[in-house]
Design an enzyme around this catalytic site. Structure first.
Site, PDB file in Angstrom:
ATOM      1  N   ASN A  30     -14.903  38.612  52.842  1.00 43.08           N
ATOM      2  CA  ASN A  30     -13.789  38.802  51.918  1.00 43.08           C
ATOM      3  C   ASN A  30     -13.780  40.267  51.485  1.00 43.08           C
ATOM      4  O   ASN A  30     -14.812  40.796  51.066  1.00 43.08           O
ATOM      5  CB  ASN A  30     -13.934  37.880  50.705  1.00 43.08           C
ATOM      6  CG  ASN A  30     -12.661  37.776  49.901  1.00 43.08           C
ATOM      7  OD1 ASN A  30     -12.151  38.767  49.397  1.00 43.08           O
ATOM      8  ND2 ASN A  30     -12.134  36.565  49.774  1.00 43.08           N
TER       9      ASN A  30
ATOM     10  N   HIS B  31      -7.800  26.929  51.232  1.00 39.43           N
ATOM     11  CA  HIS B  31      -7.055  27.892  52.033  1.00 39.43           C
ATOM     12  C   HIS B  31      -5.851  27.221  52.673  1.00 39.43           C
ATOM     13  O   HIS B  31      -5.717  25.992  52.659  1.00 39.43           O
ATOM     14  CB  HIS B  31      -7.948  28.492  53.131  1.00 39.43           C
ATOM     15  CG  HIS B  31      -8.938  29.489  52.620  1.00 39.43           C
ATOM     16  ND1 HIS B  31     -10.152  29.117  52.098  1.00 39.43           N
ATOM     17  CD2 HIS B  31      -8.896  30.843  52.560  1.00 39.43           C
ATOM     18  CE1 HIS B  31     -10.808  30.189  51.719  1.00 39.43           C
ATOM     19  NE2 HIS B  31     -10.085  31.256  51.991  1.00 39.43           N
TER      20      HIS B  31
ATOM     21  N   LYS C 225      -6.100  27.670  58.539  1.00 30.82           N
ATOM     22  CA  LYS C 225      -7.478  28.164  58.634  1.00 30.82           C
ATOM     23  C   LYS C 225      -8.323  27.197  59.462  1.00 30.82           C
ATOM     24  O   LYS C 225      -8.265  25.979  59.257  1.00 30.82           O
ATOM     25  CB  LYS C 225      -8.083  28.350  57.244  1.00 30.82           C
ATOM     26  CG  LYS C 225      -9.459  29.009  57.284  1.00 30.82           C
ATOM     27  CD  LYS C 225      -9.887  29.468  55.907  1.00 30.82           C
ATOM     28  CE  LYS C 225     -11.271  30.108  55.929  1.00 30.82           C
ATOM     29  NZ  LYS C 225     -11.315  31.289  56.810  1.00 30.82           N
TER      30      LYS C 225
ATOM     31  N   THR D   4     -16.219  33.128  52.819  1.00 31.44           N
ATOM     32  CA  THR D   4     -16.444  33.535  51.436  1.00 31.44           C
ATOM     33  C   THR D   4     -17.246  32.480  50.682  1.00 31.44           C
ATOM     34  O   THR D   4     -18.149  32.807  49.899  1.00 31.44           O
ATOM     35  CB  THR D   4     -15.106  33.784  50.727  1.00 31.44           C
ATOM     36  OG1 THR D   4     -14.404  34.816  51.412  1.00 31.44           O
ATOM     37  CG2 THR D   4     -15.313  34.188  49.275  1.00 31.44           C
TER      38      THR D   4
END
Length: 266
Positions: free
Chosen positions: A123, A154, A158, A165
């Site tokens: 990130n 997310h 994804k 992260t």
């Protein structure tokens, strides 16, 4: 600094293109796309609304590396390893935001970093990197009877879970407790799982809509709970952070750096 964008047509690729075009001291060198993509052979600046920039979209990563002082890569683990090898051969900077790399693929990144500066971070935002520090501090300060759970959400596209992260936050919590994350992580619960294992660090991954990224670390004790959260409302912060990393890394010696190194908060 001439910056090339790997996977320039993807969601993060376009975000990074915009960030490079807007950054002082940066120039868009070009981008890469799949061989059958309609963008190949066209000017990336024109395609993305920034006007002609002499920044061609190519289908060969070698051609991209040859035009650039740095490449920013948020693609796939397989492509990232290829870009790392090429960047090391060319002696240019590499910024990696790709997640989901295997141990073998991560070893290839470390080999490349012996020859060039590589910034790798799950990130690129300032807020998340501050959160990593806070999580480690809180985990170290609290009684081990506090249970640690990490949730993340997310967008529906994804592919990897938990997010890079979330895993980084788990490592920060494990570091605070002086344990190894792989030995205490609980990454999936379904059915009759029994009681929560003492000292474990749990993960839950949510997917849906167009969420840029939301992460929460929960420290749950008897009678009280502490929650540390970060919510990204725009991918722009990640693109800006990646460009900042590229500009910073250009002056560094070969090595593998984190975003905390870039921001000076490590």
């Amino acid at each position: 600094m001439r910056i090339g964008v790997a996977g320039c047509k993807g969601r993060m690729g376009r975000t990074i293109v915009d960030a490079v075009a807007a950054a002082e001291g940066a120039q868009l060198a070009g981008g890469s796309a799949r061989p059958d993509d309609s963008w190949v052979g066209q000017d990336l600046g024109t395609l993305t609304g920034h006007g002609p920039l002499d920044a061609p979209v190519v289908d060969d990563p070698v051609a991209l590396v040859q035009r650039a002082d740095a490449v920013i890569d948020f693609t796939t683990p397989e492509l990232t390893v290829k870009h790392a090898e090429l960047a090391a051969q060319a002696g240019i900077t590499l910024v990696i935001g790709t997640t989901g790399l295997s141990d073998q693929q991560q070893a290839a990144i470390r080999r490349a970093a012996r020859h060039i500066p590589v910034v790798q971070a799950p990130n690129m935002s300032l807020g998340v990197n501050l959160l990593l520090n806070l999580v480690q501090q809180v985990a170290a300060a609290l009684d081990p009877n506090f249970d640690i759970e990490i949730t993340e959400m997310h967008h529906r596209h994804k592919k990897d879970a938990p997010s890079g992260t979330a895993l980084a936050l788990g490592r920060a919590a494990a570091d605070g407790r002086k344990v190894v994350l792989d030995q205490v992580a609980d990454r999936g619960r379904d059915g009759d799982t029994g009681e929560r294992a003492p000292g474990s660090i749990g993960f839950a991954a949510l997917r849906g809509g167009d969420v840029a990224g939301e992460h929460t670390v929960i420290f749950a004790g008897a009678g009280e709970r502490i929650e540390l959260s970060h919510k990204a409302s725009s991918r722009g912060i990640f693109g800006q952070g990646a460009v900042k990393a590229a500009l910073w890394a250009r002056a560094q010696d070969p090595g593998l750096y984190s975003m905390q190194d870039v921001l000076g908060i490590g």
